[in-house]
Design a protein around this motif. Structure first.
Motif, PDB file in Angstrom:
ATOM      1  N   PHE A  68      -9.042 -19.665 -21.446  1.00  0.00           N
ATOM      2  CA  PHE A  68      -7.416 -19.512 -21.964  1.00  0.00           C
ATOM      3  C   PHE A  68      -7.802 -17.313 -21.820  1.00  0.00           C
ATOM      4  CE2 PHE A  68     -10.056 -18.959 -25.874  1.00  0.00           C
ATOM      5  CZ  PHE A  68      -9.360 -18.405 -26.573  1.00  0.00           C
ATOM      6  N   ARG A  69      -8.664 -16.791 -22.195  1.00  0.00           N
ATOM      7  CA  ARG A  69      -9.659 -15.668 -22.439  1.00  0.00           C
ATOM      8  C   ARG A  69      -9.424 -15.090 -20.457  1.00  0.00           C
ATOM      9  NH1 ARG A  69     -14.517 -13.406 -25.810  1.00  0.00           N
ATOM     10  NH2 ARG A  69     -12.731 -13.838 -27.367  1.00  0.00           N
ATOM     11  N   TYR A  70      -9.534 -15.600 -20.181  1.00  0.00           N
ATOM     12  CA  TYR A  70      -9.575 -14.767 -18.637  1.00  0.00           C
ATOM     13  C   TYR A  70      -8.517 -14.909 -18.266  1.00  0.00           C
ATOM     14  CZ  TYR A  70     -15.335 -15.425 -19.006  1.00  0.00           C
ATOM     15  OH  TYR A  70     -15.963 -15.230 -20.108  1.00  0.00           O
ATOM     16  N   ARG A  71      -7.707 -16.061 -18.385  1.00  0.00           N
ATOM     17  CA  ARG A  71      -6.492 -15.838 -18.348  1.00  0.00           C
ATOM     18  C   ARG A  71      -5.357 -15.145 -18.555  1.00  0.00           C
ATOM     19  NH1 ARG A  71      -5.423 -20.796 -20.268  1.00  0.00           N
ATOM     20  NH2 ARG A  71      -3.616 -20.202 -21.387  1.00  0.00           N
ATOM     21  N   HIS A  72      -5.324 -14.793 -19.702  1.00  0.00           N
ATOM     22  CA  HIS A  72      -4.861 -13.555 -20.327  1.00  0.00           C
ATOM     23  C   HIS A  72      -5.039 -12.756 -19.706  1.00  0.00           C
ATOM     24  CE1 HIS A  72      -4.287 -16.406 -24.158  1.00  0.00           C
ATOM     25  NE2 HIS A  72      -3.657 -16.061 -23.763  1.00  0.00           N
ATOM     26  N   LEU A  73      -6.398 -11.617 -19.298  1.00  0.00           N
ATOM     27  CA  LEU A  73      -7.238 -10.933 -18.592  1.00  0.00           C
ATOM     28  C   LEU A  73      -7.064 -10.333 -17.052  1.00  0.00           C
ATOM     29  CD1 LEU A  73      -8.991  -8.539 -18.549  1.00  0.00           C
ATOM     30  CD2 LEU A  73     -11.005  -9.998 -17.459  1.00  0.00           C
ATOM     31  N   MET A  74      -6.178 -12.165 -16.486  1.00  0.00           N
ATOM     32  CA  MET A  74      -5.417 -11.597 -15.158  1.00  0.00           C
ATOM     33  C   MET A  74      -3.845 -11.605 -15.318  1.00  0.00           C
ATOM     34  SD  MET A  74      -4.945 -15.254 -11.983  1.00  0.00           S
ATOM     35  CE  MET A  74      -3.857 -15.811 -13.687  1.00  0.00           C
ATOM     36  N   LEU A  75      -3.479 -12.264 -16.577  1.00  0.00           N
ATOM     37  CA  LEU A  75      -2.105 -11.324 -16.686  1.00  0.00           C
ATOM     38  C   LEU A  75      -1.739 -10.247 -17.502  1.00  0.00           C
ATOM     39  CD1 LEU A  75      -0.638 -15.247 -18.654  1.00  0.00           C
ATOM     40  CD2 LEU A  75      -0.334 -14.024 -16.121  1.00  0.00           C
ATOM     41  N   ASN A  76      -2.896  -9.699 -17.690  1.00  0.00           N
ATOM     42  CA  ASN A  76      -2.993  -8.758 -17.775  1.00  0.00           C
ATOM     43  C   ASN A  76      -2.813  -7.275 -17.423  1.00  0.00           C
ATOM     44  OD1 ASN A  76      -4.849  -8.402 -20.955  1.00  0.00           O
ATOM     45  ND2 ASN A  76      -2.267  -9.228 -20.952  1.00  0.00           N
ATOM     46  N   LEU A  77      -3.462  -7.873 -16.004  1.00  0.00           N
ATOM     47  CA  LEU A  77      -4.033  -7.430 -14.714  1.00  0.00           C
ATOM     48  C   LEU A  77      -3.346  -7.199 -13.761  1.00  0.00           C
ATOM     49  CD1 LEU A  77      -7.521  -7.345 -13.491  1.00  0.00           C
ATOM     50  CD2 LEU A  77      -6.776  -5.765 -14.568  1.00  0.00           C
ATOM     51  N   VAL A  78      -2.074  -8.512 -13.754  1.00  0.00           N
ATOM     52  CA  VAL A  78      -0.958  -8.655 -13.078  1.00  0.00           C
ATOM     53  C   VAL A  78       0.711  -7.446 -13.848  1.00  0.00           C
ATOM     54  CG1 VAL A  78       0.864 -10.077 -12.564  1.00  0.00           C
ATOM     55  CG2 VAL A  78      -1.499 -10.668 -12.266  1.00  0.00           C
ATOM     56  N   SER A  79       0.536  -6.901 -15.145  1.00  0.00           N
ATOM     57  CA  SER A  79       1.219  -6.520 -15.317  1.00  0.00           C
ATOM     58  C   SER A  79       1.266  -4.960 -15.153  1.00  0.00           C
ATOM     59  CB  SER A  79       1.822  -6.767 -16.879  1.00  0.00           C
ATOM     60  OG  SER A  79       0.170  -6.724 -17.367  1.00  0.00           O
ATOM     61  N   GLU A 148      -5.581  -8.933 -27.350  1.00  0.00           N
ATOM     62  CA  GLU A 148      -6.588  -9.320 -28.414  1.00  0.00           C
ATOM     63  C   GLU A 148      -7.551  -7.876 -29.235  1.00  0.00           C
ATOM     64  OE1 GLU A 148     -11.548 -10.276 -28.697  1.00  0.00           O
ATOM     65  OE2 GLU A 148     -10.270 -10.201 -26.742  1.00  0.00           O
ATOM     66  N   LEU A 149      -6.948  -6.473 -29.144  1.00  0.00           N
ATOM     67  CA  LEU A 149      -7.462  -5.527 -28.765  1.00  0.00           C
ATOM     68  C   LEU A 149      -6.141  -5.138 -29.797  1.00  0.00           C
ATOM     69  CD1 LEU A 149      -8.795  -3.708 -25.545  1.00  0.00           C
ATOM     70  CD2 LEU A 149     -10.412  -4.288 -27.249  1.00  0.00           C
ATOM     71  N   LYS A 150      -5.323  -4.701 -29.734  1.00  0.00           N
ATOM     72  CA  LYS A 150      -3.897  -4.743 -30.534  1.00  0.00           C
ATOM     73  C   LYS A 150      -3.748  -2.890 -30.919  1.00  0.00           C
ATOM     74  CE  LYS A 150      -3.283  -8.832 -32.602  1.00  0.00           C
ATOM     75  NZ  LYS A 150      -2.991  -9.843 -33.860  1.00  0.00           N
ATOM     76  N   LEU A 151      -4.335  -2.371 -29.826  1.00  0.00           N
ATOM     77  CA  LEU A 151      -4.380  -1.330 -29.833  1.00  0.00           C
ATOM     78  C   LEU A 151      -2.784  -0.308 -29.451  1.00  0.00           C
ATOM     79  CD1 LEU A 151      -6.715  -0.519 -26.850  1.00  0.00           C
ATOM     80  CD2 LEU A 151      -7.068  -0.287 -29.361  1.00  0.00           C
ATOM     81  N   THR A 152      -2.939   0.949 -29.845  1.00  0.00           N
ATOM     82  CA  THR A 152      -1.329   1.580 -30.312  1.00  0.00           C
ATOM     83  C   THR A 152      -0.834   1.822 -29.363  1.00  0.00           C
ATOM     84  OG1 THR A 152      -2.800   3.496 -31.095  1.00  0.00           O
ATOM     85  CG2 THR A 152      -1.777   2.570 -32.932  1.00  0.00           C
TER      86      THR A 152
END
Length: 317
Positions: A68-79, A148-152
Motif C-alpha cells: 500500500f505504501r508503494y502504491r501511494h508513492l506511485m499515485l503521488n508521482l502521478v499527481s 505520511e509526512l503531512k508537510l506544510t
C-alpha cells in the motif's frame, strides 16, 4: 366586346456573358465547401513555432501484489506529472518487457515508469525510454509519501517544476545518462494541455553515497503589499517541502527497453535478499554460541567431577 390584342412575337433574351476574369463561387454542401478556394501560400513560420515540439508522455504502472505504501508513492508521482498516463497492473514475469512495450505503444507514450514489488517488501523502479531504450533499474529505499509526512508545503496541481541537479551528475558517463533521462521523463512539456504555464515548485535530485535522493519543494514568496517581492529578487523567497521522499539506488543500465546489453552495473549494489540472509546468520550465530556454551559446561563437569561429601548422609535416618 373589345378586340383582342395581337400577341407580339416573343423576344428571345440572350443571357449576359460572364466575365472570364471573375472567379466562380464554390458550391456549398452540408459537409462544407465542395471545391475549396485555393489558399494562399503560408508564410514561413518563426523557428519557435515551426520547430521542435516536445510531445513527451509517460506511462506509469505497477506490478500485482504491490504494497500500500508503494502504491501511494506511485499515485503521488502521478499527481506531480501532468503529462503521464495510468494503466492497470501488470504481472511481473519474464515476459513483462514485451507486455509493457506493447502497452506503451497502445497508449501513444514515449517513456515508462514501472514500479515492481517483490515479496511485498522490495520495490524496484524501471525508468525506460520506449521502444528503443535505454532503460535503468533502481532499488527504491527510504520511501515517505505525502500522506505520511503531512508537510506544510503546497503547490498547484499541474504546474511545471524546476529540475535541479547536484554537481555530481556531471562526474561520470552513467550519471550524465541518468540526468538526461530524468530531465526527459520528469520535465513537463511546454504548452501541455493539462499543465499550468508557470513554475511554483522544484524537483531536487542529489547524489549522496552513490544514491539519488529526491525532494519536492514549493517556492513560497510573500504576497502582502508591504512585503511584496520585486521582480527578480530572490532574497525573500523560501522553499517549503511538499513530498514525497524516496531514494534511488541504481542497479543496472540496459541498452534496450526493459532489457538488452548491459551498459553499466553498480559494483557496490547488495540485494535485499543478501542483507536479510546475513541478518538471519547473525541471529543463528547467537543461538549457536549458546549451544556451544552448554556443551562446554557439560564437558567441564565431566572432566572435573566433584568429590563425595562425607557429611551428605549424616542427618538421614
Amino acid at each position: 366586346m373589345g378586340k383582342k390584342r395581337k400577341h407580339s412575337e416573343a423576344q428571345v433574351i440572350e443571357p449576359a456573358k460572364k466575365d472570364e476574369s471573375e472567379t466562380e463561387r464554390p458550391k456549398r454542401t452540408l459537409l462544407g465547401w465542395k471545391d475549396k478556394p485555393e489558399e494562399k501560400e503560408t508564410e514561413s513560420l518563426p523557428p519557435h513555432q515551426g520547430g521542435f515540439r516536445n510531445k513527451e508522455k509517460v506511462l506509469v504502472t505497477c506490478s500485482r501484489r504491490i504494497n500500500f505504501r508503494y502504491r501511494h508513492l506511485m499515485l503521488n508521482l502521478v499527481s506531480l506529472l501532468p503529462h503521464c498516463k495510468k494503466d492497470s497492473k501488470v504481472e511481473s514475469k519474464s515476459i513483462k518487457g514485451a507486455t509493457l512495450n506493447e502497452l506503451v505503444e497502445l497508449k501513444n507514450c514515449s517513456s515508462s515508469l514501472f514500479f515492481e514489488c517483490r515479496k511485498h517488501k522490495d520495490l524496484y523502479l524501471w525508468m525506460v525510454k520506449c521502444p528503443s531504450g535505454p532503460s535503468v533499474k533502481f532499488l527504491v529505499n527510504a520511501v515517505h509519501t505525502m500522506e505520511e509526512l503531512k508537510l506544510t508545503g503546497n503547490h498547484l496541481k499541474g504546474s511545471r517544476p524546476l529540475l535541479t541537479f547536484s554537481a555530481n551528475f556531471d562526474k561520470d558517463a552513467h550519471w550524465k545518462l541518468l540526468k538526461e533521462m530524468i530531465i526527459q521523463i520528469f520535465g513537463t512539456p511546454k504548452d501541455h494541455r493539462k499543465s499550468k504555464p508557470f513554475y511554483d515548485h522544484v524537483f531536487v535530485f542529489s547524489i549522496v553515497d552513490d544514491h539519488i535522493w529526491f525532494r519536492n519543494y514549493q517556492t513560497s514568496v510573500p504576497h502582502n503589499e508591504t512585503d511584496k517581492m520585486a521582480r527578480g529578487g530572490l532574497d525573500k523567497m523560501t522553499l517549503v517541502e511538499v513530498g514525497p521522499r524516496f531514494c534511488l539506488n541504481p542497479i543496472k543500465i540496459f541498452a534496450g527497453s526493459f532489457g538488452g546489453p548491459t551498459l553499466y552495473e553498480n559494483p557496490f549494489f547488495i540485494s535485499p535478499n543478501q542483507i536479510r540472509a546475513l541478518e538471519k546468520k547473525k541471529k543463528a550465530g547467537k543461538f549457536a554460541k549458546k549451544v556451544k556454551a552448554k556443551t562446554r559446561r557439560k564437558m567441564h563437569e565431566l572432566s572435573n567431577p566433584l568429590e563425595p561429601d562425607e557429611f551428605a548422609d549424616m542427618w538421614k535416618e
